[in-house]
Design a protein around this motif. Structure first.
Motif, mmCIF file in Angstrom:
data_model
loop_
_atom_site.group_PDB
_atom_site.id
_atom_site.type_symbol
_atom_site.label_atom_id
_atom_site.label_comp_id
_atom_site.label_asym_id
_atom_site.label_seq_id
_atom_site.Cartn_x
_atom_site.Cartn_y
_atom_site.Cartn_z
ATOM 1 N N UNK A 75 0.844 -1.195 0.000
ATOM 2 C CA UNK A 75 0.000 0.000 0.000
ATOM 3 C C UNK A 75 0.876 1.241 0.000
ATOM 4 N N UNK A 76 0.246 2.347 -0.376
ATOM 5 C CA UNK A 76 0.942 3.630 -0.373
ATOM 6 C C UNK A 76 1.454 3.932 1.029
ATOM 7 N N UNK B 173 5.959 4.477 4.592
ATOM 8 C CA UNK B 173 6.569 4.115 5.880
ATOM 9 C C UNK B 173 7.970 3.565 5.668
ATOM 10 N N UNK B 174 8.088 2.710 4.660
ATOM 11 C CA UNK B 174 9.385 2.099 4.374
ATOM 12 C C UNK B 174 10.400 3.164 3.969
ATOM 13 N N UNK C 38 11.289 5.091 7.185
ATOM 14 C CA UNK C 38 12.082 4.244 8.083
ATOM 15 C C UNK C 38 13.531 4.144 7.629
ATOM 16 N N UNK C 39 13.694 3.964 6.326
ATOM 17 C CA UNK C 39 15.035 3.731 5.801
ATOM 18 C C UNK C 39 15.776 5.011 5.474
ATOM 19 N N UNK C 40 15.081 6.149 5.648
ATOM 20 C CA UNK C 40 15.744 7.426 5.403
ATOM 21 C C UNK C 40 15.989 7.733 3.942
ATOM 22 N N UNK C 41 15.169 7.180 3.070
ATOM 23 C CA UNK C 41 15.303 7.481 1.647
ATOM 24 C C UNK C 41 14.874 8.914 1.366
ATOM 25 N N UNK D 65 15.568 2.826 -1.375
ATOM 26 C CA UNK D 65 14.142 2.995 -1.572
ATOM 27 C C UNK D 65 13.497 1.611 -1.528
ATOM 28 N N UNK D 66 12.173 1.566 -1.467
ATOM 29 C CA UNK D 66 11.499 0.262 -1.338
ATOM 30 C C UNK D 66 11.816 -0.734 -2.456
#
Ligand code: SF4
Ligand code: SF4
Lengths: 150, 150
Positions: free
Chosen positions: A126-127, A132-133, A136-139, B105-106
């Motif tokens: 989902x968007x 969130x990802x 979380x990962x600081x992208x 990124x994801x």
DNA sequence: TATAAAAAATACTAAATAGTATTATATTAA
DNA sequence: TTAATATAATACTATTTAGTATTTTTTATA
């Protein structure tokens, strides 16, 4: 692989998703500036997305674009289905006919594997989850103040 | 991902590679018909490839395009370097800045993995090897008489 | 209710890619 | 040495994608 339009749209939606907790709205101009995307171009894309109920909008003063709870539960590929006209992951990578596991081209496994994986990502995540990802990962989703790395 | 021009060029070179044992030459028209590619378009591409010594050609009657032993030892990406103007595997898939393994990124791992693999293929596999693999596995490079599968 | 802010709609220009047509040049062979 | 064949070069048109500009509509609020 993806058109500029699609890339811009994804980044704009990610931007709105990131801000969605604040329940604030953002104008096309604000989004364009934050992401360093051509002003009118992103406005047009946002309108398309709003029309197709991928994102939400209200007109007038204090209006703007935003994501509601329902929007956040949509899938990433819902964005692409609105913006990207020609299906992204169709068509032979080499323009060959009759692709199959039986008579695979030299890049078959590489290409087919990639398509499978990225499609699963886009169809299932989902968007909200995507955003969130990213968080979380600081992208980075904005180019501002960054020199391009690639 | 690849332009039509690149796809056509690769298929044309594969066609010539497959025929290279017979030491026969093929005109642009013959290649165009065999692969069902626009006549003049492929002619232009073949000329570019010949000019850059990726393929060989002779003018006049019984002339045409062909691959010599040296051509066959070139890499697949040598074709792309002539035809594809913008580097194919550069630029962020999502148009994000600052891609890295630190703040991915994801789709980072999916995309980066794919690029790595396909690049290794194209940079290391010779045209000869590529064509042999196509032949061995029975991959179709001509659309003739086939209904598209994808 | 007038004003301003913002989306929405429409219409346009520019650039890149794809494809077509025409002419010139080189080579072979009769 | 002339005619035929095929590449090479040049120039053009069409389509798609990218980007810009202008006008209209909606709505909050002063
Ligand atoms: S796997 Fe190979 S043959 Fe199949 S679609 Fe991809 S490039 Fe084409
Ligand atoms: S891995 Fe992700 S961040 Fe890196 S270039 Fe690809 S899409 Fe962009």
């Amino acid at each position: 692989m993806l058109s500029n339009a699609s890339k811009y749209a994804i980044r704009a939606v990610l931007f709105l998703a990131e801000k969605s907790e604040m329940h604030q709205k953002y104008s096309a101009v604000e989004i364009a500036e934050a992401l360093e995307i051509p002003n009118h171009f992103i406005a047009k894309l946002l309108q398309q997305l709003a029309k197709n109920h991928i994102i939400s909008s209200t007109k007038g003063p204090n209006g703007g674009f935003y994501l509601n709870a329902k929007n956040l539960q949509l899938k990433v590929c819902d964005i692409l289905n609105v913006i990207e006209i020609k299906k992204v992951f169709e068509g032979c990578f080499l323009g060959l006919p009759k692709c199959s596991d039986v008579n695979p081209c030299p890049v078959h496994h590489v290409v087919a594997g990639f398509r499978e994986k990225i499609l699963v990502k886009f169809e299932h995540q989902t968007i909200q989850e995507f955003a969130d990802e990213v968080k979380l990962k600081g992208t980075f989703i904005s180019h501002k103040g960054l020199s391009p790395s690639i």
